[in-house]
Design an enzyme around this catalytic site. Sequence first.
Site, PDB file in Angstrom:
ATOM      1  CE  LYS A  66       3.744  -7.513 -25.265  1.00 44.89           C
ATOM      2  NZ  LYS A  66       2.917  -6.391 -25.350  1.00 44.89           N
TER       3      LYS A  66
ATOM      4  N   GLY B 137     -11.026   0.807 -28.128  1.00 46.85           N
ATOM      5  CA  GLY B 137      -9.680   0.105 -28.857  1.00 46.85           C
ATOM      6  C   GLY B 137      -8.453   0.284 -27.879  1.00 46.85           C
TER       7      GLY B 137
ATOM      8  CE  LYS C 232       5.179  -4.869 -21.950  1.00 49.74           C
ATOM      9  NZ  LYS C 232       3.965  -4.122 -21.949  1.00 49.74           N
TER      10      LYS C 232
HETATM   11  N1  HSE Z   1      -0.569  -4.397 -24.202  1.00 48.53           N
HETATM   12  C1  HSE Z   1       0.461  -3.727 -23.799  1.00 48.53           C
HETATM   13  C2  HSE Z   1       0.102  -2.792 -22.772  1.00 48.53           C
HETATM   14  C3  HSE Z   1       0.961  -3.175 -25.192  1.00 48.53           C
HETATM   15  O1  HSE Z   1      -1.194  -2.438 -22.479  1.00 48.53           O
HETATM   16  O2  HSE Z   1       1.280  -2.123 -22.098  1.00 48.53           O
HETATM   17  C4  HSE Z   1       2.522  -2.680 -24.943  1.00 48.53           C
HETATM   18  O3  HSE Z   1       3.331  -4.092 -24.503  1.00 48.53           O
END
Ligand code: HSE
Length: 416
Positions: free
Chosen positions: A101, A183, A201
């Site tokens: 992205k 994680g 996005k």
């Molecule tokens: N870091 C992003 C999120 C992962 O937490 O949505 C997916 O793009």
Amino acid sequence: MIKVGMLGFGTVGSGFYEILKKSQARLQKKYSDSVEVCGVMVRSVDKYADLAKEVLVTDSLEKLLESKPDIVIEATGGVDGPYEMAVKVISSGIHYVTANKDLIAEKGKELRKLAEDNKVRLLYEASVAGGIPVLKPIRECLTGNTISSLAGIINGTSNYILSCMYDDGSDFADVLKTAQDLGYAEADPTSDVDGLDAGRKLAIMSSLAYGVDVDWKNIKIEGIRGVSSSDIEFAKSIGYKVKLLAVSLDTENGVYAAVTPCFVNSTSYFGITDNVFNAVMIDADAVGTLVFTGRGAGALPTGSSVYSDLEDVLETVVFGKSRDNELHIGGDAKAVLNEYPISSEWIVSYDESLDSLLTDQLINSFEDVGLVMKKNPSWKKVYFKTGHISELALKDRIRKIAGEQAGKVKIYQVYE
Ligand code: HSE
């Protein structure tokens, strides 16, 4: 044999690889050919000894291109390195699918032009909302519509953090630490919790939906660091949740686009989208309102979106289907507006330390629009909900009353 080259073999790359392996019988039937990975480019070859037993693993793009892929799948992160690779691959006449992205938000316009010049396809479904089909419905299923607005919870990490804060009343910093230990959140969470990921996005979706070029850097972005446990407690007490919403509207004067924490009714579509789940709402003239919800991250969900792009490209490689429409999307730049252009309700809050004369004036000034006011000794803050008023008028009123102290007054939009 149709050959697929891969750039990166992390969470998304490995998810895609697994889906591709499982799909072999179906692919053979559909395309009367096998579709196989001819090579994977990674940074440290040593880490992929097992994979190297199955396919070529290399740290050189030239080597990967020597294996003559028909399609390259990129699932790395960052902009500069991936952009150089994308330019090289596309300029070599190879179709390009990416989950990146950052790359599309920063360089989508240039890459679309390059793909058009080289008559190859460039697809990036996985770049927005992971496994949820969003771009393809916009690009293909809604072509008979004019899309007027998009709204979404499109960052799973911040949604997870806000959900935990809602469930157990904990503070942002404590939940972030737990999310990192488990994680779920990156060691450097900036892009997620400060709203940049959602902003990128939103720009990608909006450019496609409105057919204009929306630069993510012009979008108003506020993350969730400033959301306090008392903000959430107040929201809960009036039947709302705080969610990080990415919202855009196409208007005559430009595209409004913003990523901000908003109050949403806890039983609304966004109110029931919790934890790492994402949801995207599209308003279009013919079809009405559509809501897509599901997993916005993870190996198989995001791998599934990458895989769907692969099959789209296979239709071109095998059957020669052209998809010129996707190359022209994202036309001229349009002004990006930072103030919500529709009248809406707002939550206004201020610290109890704010001058009491000012607070009286502030509350009195909203009597004409109606309000619900609450305070609680442990919050050390006063909250009230206004009636419908434009963002411009609301800010103007606050500025006039609070003057230099206006910065101490916080507002949240109530998103309906
Ligand atoms: N870091 C992003 C999120 C992962 O937490 O949505 C997916 O793009």
